[in-house]
Enzyme design. Structure first.
Site, PDB file in Angstrom:
ATOM      1  N   HIS A  55      72.496  33.951  15.679  1.00  0.00           N
ATOM      2  CA  HIS A  55      71.362  34.841  15.448  1.00  0.00           C
ATOM      3  C   HIS A  55      70.206  34.397  16.343  1.00  0.00           C
ATOM      4  CE1 HIS A  55      70.771  31.538  12.433  1.00  0.00           C
ATOM      5  NE2 HIS A  55      69.599  31.530  13.039  1.00  0.00           N
TER       6      HIS A  55
HETATM    7  C1  T46 Z   1      68.584  28.522  12.508  1.00  0.00           C
HETATM    8  C2  T46 Z   1      69.727  27.578  12.533  1.00  0.00           C
HETATM    9  C3  T46 Z   1      69.491  26.429  13.472  1.00  0.00           C
HETATM   10  C4  T46 Z   1      67.465  29.711   2.797  1.00  0.00           C
HETATM   11  O1  T46 Z   1      67.483  30.190   1.648  1.00  0.00           O
HETATM   12  N1  T46 Z   1      66.313  29.120   3.260  1.00  0.00           N
HETATM   13  C5  T46 Z   1      66.251  28.563   4.493  1.00  0.00           C
HETATM   14  O2  T46 Z   1      65.190  28.044   4.868  1.00  0.00           O
HETATM   15  C6  T46 Z   1      67.408  28.638   5.344  1.00  0.00           C
HETATM   16  C7  T46 Z   1      67.347  28.050   6.748  1.00  0.00           C
HETATM   17  C8  T46 Z   1      68.541  29.217   4.858  1.00  0.00           C
HETATM   18  N2  T46 Z   1      68.567  29.734   3.608  1.00  0.00           N
HETATM   19  C9  T46 Z   1      69.824  30.315   3.102  1.00  0.00           C
HETATM   20  C10 T46 Z   1      70.288  31.583   3.788  1.00  0.00           C
HETATM   21  C11 T46 Z   1      71.793  31.492   3.686  1.00  0.00           C
HETATM   22  O3  T46 Z   1      72.214  32.010   2.450  1.00  0.00           O
HETATM   23  O4  T46 Z   1      70.850  29.359   3.319  1.00  0.00           O
HETATM   24  C12 T46 Z   1      72.066  29.991   3.680  1.00  0.00           C
HETATM   25  C13 T46 Z   1      72.573  29.468   5.016  1.00  0.00           C
HETATM   26  O5  T46 Z   1      71.698  29.898   6.072  1.00  0.00           O
HETATM   27  P1  T46 Z   1      72.229  30.432   7.478  1.00  0.00           P
HETATM   28  O6  T46 Z   1      73.519  31.110   7.314  1.00  0.00           O
HETATM   29  O7  T46 Z   1      71.113  31.215   8.134  1.00  0.00           O
HETATM   30  O8  T46 Z   1      72.440  29.039   8.261  1.00  0.00           O
HETATM   31  P2  T46 Z   1      72.719  28.808   9.809  1.00  0.00           P
HETATM   32  O9  T46 Z   1      73.162  27.395   9.931  1.00  0.00           O
HETATM   33  O10 T46 Z   1      73.590  29.854  10.390  1.00  0.00           O
HETATM   34  O11 T46 Z   1      71.275  28.965  10.508  1.00  0.00           O
HETATM   35  C14 T46 Z   1      70.239  28.041  10.194  1.00  0.00           C
HETATM   36  C15 T46 Z   1      68.909  28.773  10.026  1.00  0.00           C
HETATM   37  O12 T46 Z   1      69.052  29.816   9.058  1.00  0.00           O
HETATM   38  C16 T46 Z   1      68.402  29.374  11.312  1.00  0.00           C
HETATM   39  O13 T46 Z   1      67.049  29.755  11.157  1.00  0.00           O
HETATM   40  O14 T46 Z   1      67.925  28.722  13.503  1.00  0.00           O
HETATM   41  O15 T46 Z   1      70.097  27.074  11.236  1.00  0.00           O
END
Ligand code: T46
Length: 140
Positions: A55
């Site tokens: 993303h």
């Molecule tokens: C990024 C990369 C480096 C939350 O509720 N609060 C938060 O602050 C974050 C970061 C995530 N979440 C929830 C949303 C999803 O249900 O945690 C779950 C996993 O998040 P996500 O699938 O977005 O994780 P990544 O590793 O794909 O991405 C993350 C960050 O979201 C993003 O901003 O830049 O790490």
């Protein structure tokens, strides 16, 4: 509008305040980290073969630091791509807004610490690569 080109890969070297007991790194918003830190999260226990990210963010700026182990970060601003290893607790990768990112090849012991300029907001995410390329091409 400024034509100034921002480097895709921007490292920040954090001073290691070590002594004979070991090492310490201090992270301060608007000082060692180039924004006011509103949120901190960390990714750990990533399962073998798993890749994360995929993303871009419309406005969010972040600094990612691998405080244990290693992982690979792919950055893509629509014109240029770069892949770098995050493998040092004294090196932060500054990721500006509108950069597509993917994380790959997490070591089993990887702890990826991320400092963020904004609170969590799902509507700041661009999760379609085609949509990202479209927005980037309009704003050029
Ligand atoms: C990024 C990369 C480096 C939350 O509720 N609060 C938060 O602050 C974050 C970061 C995530 N979440 C929830 C949303 C999803 O249900 O945690 C779950 C996993 O998040 P996500 O699938 O977005 O994780 P990544 O590793 O794909 O991405 C993350 C960050 O979201 C993003 O901003 O830049 O790490």
């Amino acid at each position: 509008m400024s034509d100034e080109k921002i480097d895709l890969v921007q490292w920040i070297d954090f001073p290691s305040l070590g002594d004979d007991r070991g090492s310490l790194v201090a992270l301060e918003g608007n000082k060692t980290v180039p924004f006011d830190i509103k949120r901190v999260y960390y990714i750990f226990g990533t399962q073998p073969g798993v890749a994360r990210g995929f993303h871009a963010h419309k406005a969010l700026k972040q600094v990612a630091i691998c405080i244990a182990g290693q992982c690979k970060m792919l950055l893509d601003n629509g014109a240029e791509k770069a892949e770098v290893w995050l493998d040092s607790p004294t090196k932060g990768l500054f990721i500006e807004e509108m950069v597509w990112r993917e994380m790959h090849d997490f070591s089993a012991n990887c702890v990826l610490l991320v400092l963020a300029s904004e609170h969590y907001a799902e509507d700041d995410y661009i999760r379609s690569y085609d949509h990202f390329l479209k927005i980037i091409s309009i704003s050029d």
